[in-house]
Design an enzyme around this catalytic site. Structure first.
Site, mmCIF file in Angstrom:
data_model
loop_
_atom_site.group_PDB
_atom_site.id
_atom_site.type_symbol
_atom_site.label_atom_id
_atom_site.label_comp_id
_atom_site.label_asym_id
_atom_site.label_seq_id
_atom_site.Cartn_x
_atom_site.Cartn_y
_atom_site.Cartn_z
ATOM 1 N N LEU A 100 0.870 -1.166 0.000
ATOM 2 C CA LEU A 100 0.000 0.000 0.000
ATOM 3 C C LEU A 100 0.906 1.214 0.000
ATOM 4 O O LEU A 100 1.901 1.249 0.733
ATOM 5 C CB LEU A 100 -0.892 0.014 1.243
ATOM 6 C CG LEU A 100 -1.888 -1.145 1.391
ATOM 7 C CD1 LEU A 100 -2.654 -1.013 2.702
ATOM 8 C CD2 LEU A 100 -2.854 -1.195 0.211
ATOM 9 N N ASP A 101 0.587 2.224 -0.831
ATOM 10 C CA ASP A 101 1.455 3.395 -0.846
ATOM 11 C C ASP A 101 1.390 4.110 0.504
ATOM 12 O O ASP A 101 0.536 3.803 1.344
ATOM 13 C CB ASP A 101 1.128 4.322 -2.020
ATOM 14 C CG ASP A 101 -0.246 4.955 -1.933
ATOM 15 O OD1 ASP A 101 -0.603 5.491 -0.875
ATOM 16 O OD2 ASP A 101 -0.967 4.937 -2.942
ATOM 17 N N THR A 102 2.283 5.059 0.715
ATOM 18 C CA THR A 102 2.480 5.644 2.042
ATOM 19 C C THR A 102 1.193 6.166 2.660
ATOM 20 O O THR A 102 0.929 5.947 3.853
ATOM 21 C CB THR A 102 3.522 6.779 1.974
ATOM 22 O OG1 THR A 102 4.719 6.275 1.380
ATOM 23 C CG2 THR A 102 3.838 7.312 3.359
ATOM 24 N N THR A 104 -1.943 5.389 1.816
ATOM 25 C CA THR A 104 -3.069 4.456 1.797
ATOM 26 C C THR A 104 -3.091 3.635 3.078
ATOM 27 O O THR A 104 -2.054 3.208 3.583
ATOM 28 C CB THR A 104 -2.990 3.535 0.571
ATOM 29 O OG1 THR A 104 -3.029 4.331 -0.612
ATOM 30 C CG2 THR A 104 -4.158 2.567 0.540
#
Length: 234
Positions: A100-102, A104
């Site tokens: 998951l990106d930072t 999210t």
């Protein structure tokens, strides 16, 4: 489990470090030097790095409710907080299944079972992932058809399997793909900015009431529900 994953899961080091140990001829299986990266040690094999016997560790499967602001990597020179800071230091080396990106939030599965990690992340298995998306302005239901039909991102067609408006600015979507920042980019193409993004489900596994920043082990029934979902499409 391939040899480098076996070594990494046993706590020898990163997979890159383990690759180097194998290439340097420092790994033996049953007394013979092994430089074949594709070898999968069998139960009962004696795997050594130098003179030290490597023991495979008990399989561990956990679910984490990732907060915003944490990166999904073990080390990042541009970030202070990683998801592994949220776990006990006594844990074996774990792989996160997907990232998951930072910014999210939400459901992450972590394990030292490299085979399961590979099955759940391989595109051919198409495991469903559900997200709740909060937008910067009211959602327009008529635009759902464009998300379902798809659009080109990174040279491939990005599409959503389901789109459901649940509140004025909140939408629930389901993916079977993992293109980089796919949800944010698809909504951006329609003129929306994603203000908050939370993954709430992977396969049949749900976050439920797990608090943000906390983790728990998967139950046997949850693990069984994940494995069949990774074998349905071939």
């Amino acid at each position: 489990m391939r040899l480098n994953r076996f070594l990494a899961a046993a706590g020898v080091g990163s997979r890159r470090h383990c690759d180097q140990l194998i290439a340097d001829g420092r790994v033996t299986i049953n007394g013979r030097v092994c430089t074949d990266f594709s070898i999968q040690p069998a139960e009962g094999d004696h795997v050594k790095v130098g003179s030290k016997l490597v023991h495979s560790q008990q399989k561990l499967y956990i679910i984490l409710n990732k907060p915003a602001g944490f990166v999904s990597t073990r080390t990042d020179p541009n970030a202070h907080d990683t998801i592994f800071d949220l776990l006990p230091p006594k844990f074996p080396r774990l792989f996160n299944i997907g990232r998951l990106d930072t910014q999210t939030e939400g459901l992450l599965i972590l394990t030292n079972d490299g085979d399961l990690a590979q099955r759940l992340t391989h595109p051919r298995y198409k495991v469903e992932q559900a997200y709740e998306v909060t937008l910067d302005r009211p959602w327009e239901p008529a635009l759902a058809a464009k998300l379902l039909a798809g659009m080109m991102l990174d040279g491939q067609r990005a599409k959503m399997e389901k789109v459901q408006g649940i509140r004025l600015t909140r939408v629930r979507v389901v993916l079977r793909q993992g293109i980089n920042r796919q949800i944010r980019r698809m909504f951006y193409e329609l003129g929306f900015e994603v203000k908050r993004l939370v993954r709430i489900r992977v396969g049949h596994l749900r976050l439920d009431d797990l608090p943000k920043g906390h983790w728990r082990p998967l139950s046997k029934s949850e693990l069984k529900s994940l494995v069949p979902s990774a074998r349905t499409t071939r």
